[in-house]
Enzyme design. Structure first.
Site, PDB file in Angstrom:
ATOM      1  N   CYS A  48      10.464  23.649   5.157  1.00  0.00           N
ATOM      2  CA  CYS A  48       9.481  24.723   4.612  1.00  0.00           C
ATOM      3  C   CYS A  48       9.916  25.168   3.302  1.00  0.00           C
ATOM      4  CB  CYS A  48       9.170  25.670   5.592  1.00  0.00           C
ATOM      5  SG  CYS A  48      10.261  26.861   6.036  1.00  0.00           S
ATOM      6  N   HIS A  65       9.375  31.073   8.253  1.00  0.00           N
ATOM      7  CA  HIS A  65       8.447  29.729   7.756  1.00  0.00           C
ATOM      8  C   HIS A  65       7.956  30.277   6.389  1.00  0.00           C
ATOM      9  CE1 HIS A  65       6.429  25.950   7.863  1.00  0.00           C
ATOM     10  NE2 HIS A  65       5.146  26.770   8.043  1.00  0.00           N
ATOM     11  N   GLU A 114       2.153  23.072   4.216  1.00  0.00           N
ATOM     12  CA  GLU A 114       3.220  23.294   4.715  1.00  0.00           C
ATOM     13  C   GLU A 114       4.208  21.981   5.240  1.00  0.00           C
ATOM     14  OE1 GLU A 114       2.812  25.204   8.531  1.00  0.00           O
ATOM     15  OE2 GLU A 114       1.300  23.830   9.243  1.00  0.00           O
TER      16      GLU A 114
END
Length: 497
Positions: free
Chosen positions: A408, A457, A469
């Protein structure tokens, strides 16, 4: 007697009247196949159960994925800390070396001042002014002698003052050198400690992932099976709903209500909100395409040749050193791309090439669109823990070692490098890299974070309740509905427009 006959006639008449009703029911059963023992697989209860089953599997995958992401980002943080500690140690060492040179310079100055003072003292002793008064032939000689004596005294005082200043400077520089030495020693210890912490975090992550790998695969299979079953039942439901329309008009049956399907959209991703527009609140509704401008986006290539991978097989220290080495190369690539981006806009490049968000507002939207374009060009690239740098996807570390891709924070690092913004490969650090904006006011180009202190994240907000993402191991770079569960109260804005 009459009452008994009447009752018997009534019972016979009732049975005869019931025959057509029974026959009609049997006929309807034969025509529509609705036997009481055959349960309709497309019944609302069955569909609801299957939808709940898929949602439950999604939730379990999301929770396990979050735990793994937290562990992985902890390792990324530890490696970033190692880099910071090593930088501090190197700076302290340079300061120590400068202090040592300063002490040497001070000692040389003292030695020179002492020699001048000694020479002056010897000359004064050998050629003192006392005899000048005795040999003077007129008052003018006496005045000159007196002036010379005063000049010698002033010169003596000046030489003495310089010597004292040199000694004071020596003491100060020696003190500074001692402090620098202590600072350098502490920085070296901190660097060693941070490396130990990174090694421990990496080993712990390896153990955790190995322990969770089986569970992750089991949940993924469970979710896939539940989704396949749900898709099959929906297909049967669609076929079954078309059958009554073909039934004979002579024997109409009550139209069955369509089976309620809670979400007719494609199967949700783990943890996705079923209604992203409702969840978006006051988020912007900007179109997902680039803003209208005179720029020719086609001439801006969003990719560069891949630089060497961060992965090195072997012990954790080798992995950490390789990651830090690639970070240095990635920083140089970022600087080069920053200059190129500003030149494309007709702006002179910054001396270092790093814009770090210092892009004029008038060009802010173009910069945001270029960042997003770079990210969208990577859709479908696999998730790889530790993967991704300024030049593109790369092999990751440990579980990501065999996969060229992004995690990420690596995806965000790659996206923003295109406009010269250098980011650490850690979501928590990226969270603090720009201006904090309440999540209710986020707009296209802002970074969305999850977990305590953004430690879990990070994703890129695209507008219209969507985000880009690299979500978790086994997945790939994709566009997903914004998830509000676990989201930090603020997003981070690096580019203003």
């Amino acid at each position: 007697m009459r009452r008994t006959v009447r009752a018997l006639a009534t019972r016979v008449h009732g049975r005869v009247c019931a025959v057509p009703l029974v026959v009609g029911m049997l006929l309807a059963t034969a025509l529509y196949g609705g036997g009481p023992a055959a349960a309709d697989p497309a019944a609302p209860d069955n569909l609801a159960t299957l939808v709940a089953k898929v949602a439950s599997a999604d939730q379990k995958l999301q929770e396990l994925g979050a735990a793994i992401q937290t562990q992985q980002e902890t390792v990324n943080k530890a490696i970033v800390d190692v880099q910071a500690a090593r930088d501090a140690a190197a700076a302290a060492q340079r300061e120590l070396e400068a202090g040592q040179r300063g002490v040497a310079d001070a000692n040389a100055a003292i030695e020179a001042a002492q020699k001048r003072f000694d020479s002056f003292a010897a000359a004064t002793y050998m050629n003192g002014p006392s005899r000048s008064y005795l040999t003077a032939t007129d008052p003018a000689d006496i005045v000159n002698t007196t002036a010379t004596g005063q000049a010698l005294i002033a010169s003596s005082q000046q030489v003495m003052a310089k010597l004292q200043r040199a000694r004071t400077e020596q003491v100060n520089r020696e003190s500074a050198a001692r402090l620098a030495k202590e600072k350098a020693d502490q920085a070296a210890r901190d660097a060693e400690s941070s490396q130990d912490n990174a090694v421990a975090a990496l080993k712990q992550a390896q153990q955790t992932f190995n322990a969770q790998q089986g569970e992750l695969e089991r949940l993924a299979a469970e979710r896939a099976a539940a989704q396949a079953e749900l898709d099959s039942v929906r297909k049967v439901s669609a076929t079954g709903n078309a059958a009554p329309a073909a039934a004979p008009a002579a024997a109409p049956a009550p139209a069955a209500a369509p089976a309620p399907v809670p979400n007719s959209a494609p199967a949700p991703v783990p943890g996705a909100q079923p209604n992203p527009q409702a969840a978006a609140g006051n988020w912007d509704r900007a179109p997902s395409g680039p803003a209208s401008s005179g720029q020719n986006w086609a001439v801006w290539d969003p990719t560069l040749p891949a630089i060497p991978s961060a992965f090195v097989s072997g012990d954790p220290i080798a992995i950490i050193n390789a990651v830090l080495g690639i970070a240095s190369t990635s920083a140089q690539v970022t600087a080069d791309m920053g200059r190129s981006f500003l030149q494309k806009l007709g702006i002179l490049p910054t001396p270092t090439g790093f814009t770090n968000g210092a892009i004029p507002r008038v060009y802010g939207r173009e910069a945001v669109e270029y960042v997003i374009r770079r990210g969208m060009s990577q859709i479908g690239v696999p998730y790889s823990w530790g993967g991704g740098n300024a030049a593109g996807p790369s092999r990751g570390i440990d579980s990501g070692a065999g996969t060229v891709g992004f995690d990420c924070s690596g995806l965000m690092l790659y996206m923003f490098a295109g406009v010269g913004i250098k980011l650490d490969h850690y979501s928590g650090s990226q969270y603090n890299a720009g201006r904090k904006i309440p999540s209710s006011q986020m707009r296209r180009g802002d970074m969305i974070f999850y977990g305590p202190n953004a430690s879990q994240h990070v994703a890129m907000y695209l507008g219209n309740g969507q985000m880009l993402e690299a979500p978790y191991t086994g997945s790939h770079v994709k566009v997903s509905p914004v998830r509000t569960s676990g989201m930090t109260p603020y997003v981070t804005r690096l580019i203003e427009y």
